[in-house]
Design a protein around this motif. Sequence first.
Motif, short mmCIF file in Angstrom:
data_model
loop_
_atom_site.label_atom_id
_atom_site.label_comp_id
_atom_site.label_asym_id
_atom_site.label_seq_id
_atom_site.Cartn_x
_atom_site.Cartn_y
_atom_site.Cartn_z
N GLU A 38 0.82 -1.21 0.00
CA GLU A 38 0.00 0.00 0.00
C GLU A 38 0.86 1.26 0.00
O GLU A 38 0.46 2.29 -0.55
CB GLU A 38 -0.91 0.01 1.23
N SER A 39 2.03 1.18 0.63
CA SER A 39 2.92 2.34 0.74
C SER A 39 3.93 2.41 -0.39
O SER A 39 4.89 3.19 -0.32
CB SER A 39 3.64 2.31 2.09
N LYS A 40 3.75 1.57 -1.41
CA LYS A 40 4.60 1.60 -2.62
C LYS A 40 6.05 1.22 -2.33
O LYS A 40 6.97 1.66 -3.03
CB LYS A 40 4.56 2.97 -3.29
N LEU A 41 6.28 0.40 -1.32
CA LEU A 41 7.61 -0.10 -1.05
C LEU A 41 7.73 -1.52 -1.59
O LEU A 41 6.82 -2.34 -1.44
CB LEU A 41 7.90 -0.11 0.45
N SER A 42 8.85 -1.83 -2.22
CA SER A 42 9.06 -3.19 -2.72
C SER A 42 9.50 -4.09 -1.57
O SER A 42 10.15 -3.65 -0.62
CB SER A 42 10.13 -3.18 -3.82
N CYS A 43 9.14 -5.36 -1.67
CA CYS A 43 9.54 -6.30 -0.63
C CYS A 43 9.64 -7.70 -1.23
O CYS A 43 9.04 -8.01 -2.26
CB CYS A 43 8.57 -6.28 0.55
N VAL A 44 10.40 -8.54 -0.55
CA VAL A 44 10.45 -9.96 -0.86
C VAL A 44 10.14 -10.70 0.43
O VAL A 44 10.57 -10.29 1.51
CB VAL A 44 11.82 -10.38 -1.42
N VAL A 45 9.36 -11.78 0.33
CA VAL A 45 9.00 -12.59 1.49
C VAL A 45 9.70 -13.94 1.33
O VAL A 45 9.45 -14.67 0.38
CB VAL A 45 7.47 -12.81 1.58
N LEU A 386 4.18 -4.89 21.40
CA LEU A 386 5.57 -4.54 21.61
C LEU A 386 6.10 -3.81 20.37
O LEU A 386 5.66 -4.07 19.25
CB LEU A 386 6.40 -5.80 21.85
N SER A 387 7.03 -2.92 20.57
CA SER A 387 7.60 -2.17 19.45
C SER A 387 8.21 -3.13 18.44
O SER A 387 8.84 -4.13 18.80
CB SER A 387 8.68 -1.21 19.95
N ALA A 388 8.02 -2.81 17.16
CA ALA A 388 8.57 -3.66 16.10
C ALA A 388 10.08 -3.50 15.99
O ALA A 388 10.75 -4.37 15.43
CB ALA A 388 7.91 -3.31 14.77
N ARG A 389 10.64 -2.42 16.48
CA ARG A 389 12.08 -2.17 16.36
C ARG A 389 12.84 -3.04 17.36
O ARG A 389 12.62 -2.94 18.56
CB ARG A 389 12.40 -0.70 16.60
N ILE A 390 13.77 -3.85 16.85
CA ILE A 390 14.56 -4.67 17.77
C ILE A 390 16.06 -4.37 17.64
O ILE A 390 16.79 -4.44 18.63
CB ILE A 390 14.29 -6.17 17.59
N LEU A 391 16.53 -4.05 16.44
CA LEU A 391 17.91 -3.64 16.18
C LEU A 391 17.86 -2.60 15.07
O LEU A 391 16.87 -2.51 14.35
CB LEU A 391 18.77 -4.84 15.76
N VAL A 420 8.22 0.53 9.72
CA VAL A 420 9.24 0.57 8.66
C VAL A 420 9.00 1.74 7.72
O VAL A 420 9.93 2.49 7.38
CB VAL A 420 9.23 -0.76 7.85
N VAL A 421 7.77 1.94 7.32
CA VAL A 421 7.44 3.05 6.40
C VAL A 421 7.84 4.39 7.04
O VAL A 421 8.45 5.25 6.39
CB VAL A 421 5.93 3.04 6.07
N ALA A 422 7.51 4.56 8.31
CA ALA A 422 7.85 5.81 9.00
C ALA A 422 9.35 6.00 9.10
O ALA A 422 9.88 7.11 8.87
CB ALA A 422 7.21 5.82 10.39
N ASP A 423 10.08 4.93 9.42
CA ASP A 423 11.53 5.05 9.57
C ASP A 423 12.22 5.30 8.24
O ASP A 423 13.16 6.09 8.15
CB ASP A 423 12.09 3.77 10.21
N LEU A 424 11.79 4.64 7.18
CA LEU A 424 12.43 4.82 5.88
C LEU A 424 12.12 6.20 5.30
O LEU A 424 12.89 6.72 4.49
CB LEU A 424 11.98 3.73 4.90
N ALA A 425 11.00 6.75 5.70
CA ALA A 425 10.65 8.09 5.21
C ALA A 425 11.59 9.15 5.77
O ALA A 425 11.71 10.23 5.20
CB ALA A 425 9.21 8.42 5.58
#
Length: 425
Positions: A38-45, A386-391, A420-425
Amino acid sequence: MLWNRVSGDRIPITMADTDVVIVGAGLSGLTCARRLQESKLSCVVLEASDGIGGRVRTDVVEGFRLDRGFQVLLTAYPEVRRWLDLDGLLLCPFYSGAQVWFDGRFHRMADPFRRPVDAIRSILNPIGSIADKLRVAAVRSKACRGAVAEVFSRPETSTLDYLRQAGFTPRMIDRFFKPFLGGVFLDPGLRTSSRAFEFVFRMFAGGDSAVPALGMGQIPRALAAPLPAASIRLNSRVMAIKNRSVFLASGEEWKGRAVVLATDGPGAMKILGLDQTTGSRAVQSYYYAGASVRKPDPVLHLDGTGTGPFNSAVFMNEVSSQCAPSGQGLISATALGPVPVCEVDARRQLGLWFGEEVARWRLLKHYSIHHAQPDISQIHLPQEPLSARILPGIYACGDYRWTASIQGSMESGRLAAETVVADLA
């Protein structure tokens, strides 16, 4: 060409880049991928096994559709309503209540709001007192009060103590709540947080408990359908993560601007090489095939005696006619814990419950599932995930980071993606 920096072996590996690398194609990983899309970021699973879904998968055995462990979908889950087309899943609902085995026969327990006539008929049964059955309405009313998020800020105790404080008698707790909620939480001692209980009770009240006509595996299929086919890579076992690089057993390396660990808790700790442990709740799931015998409704059968070995059983062909070949019955029986059930004991209990036909049933498959749910009984359920940020650059999601449920998995995946979207922005 690079060299494998994880093992030190001189094996040529290939590198590929993407915005986000997601490790795990379970419900949390797929929901994370959908939100990133939805946020137009590419990803691989990257999925280690041969199929998507994680613990939510369906196998086809001799024409029978077997979920990997008895599971249901609560249609009131907010994330389910956000991401899934429920009509497209062809959902088959269960009866709103249960049949409870006690004193040599089954007794009907019905939802008084959805099955008022049945509830009135069962008011005098020995599963609980009349006052117990009236208290259910009060607990339901409290659970449904206010916004969903408010449930997680309420005073917390164990589910067992919550029920005691609500005034339920020991016979109602032992004969109904322990087998019913014990099956939901895989926790017969009801040590689970009262916040989790109120949330789940609210979800049962707000919608159906159901399964897709073709099995629970249709849920991850529906989640994955809008994703590019090439973005999901099966049989891709991740061995390690260094910074934002993901190293596979095959020798491949994927590098992203962010990495999301969407495995179960033990798997995430192993990949990161951390000593932290996350407990597991185990379950034994047995499937039997027999001639189709018409039952009155698609109802869950519970062991109200506490003597087992099975906590519950259900005729899945009465829930969905498409889970068994024509003229065949499919019975799912569940035992809680890590120890498989002795077949002699299994047949004895099922024979008491369902009669002589059990002798003609054939065992189709036994699933021994060590990590069916994260064990959160010894920690308090937080007021939010819990926060998603771990490292730095590395994130995590999964039901072990919130509620042990389909809702918890999907919500954690969405929130990880939004972080992730917020941090990469």
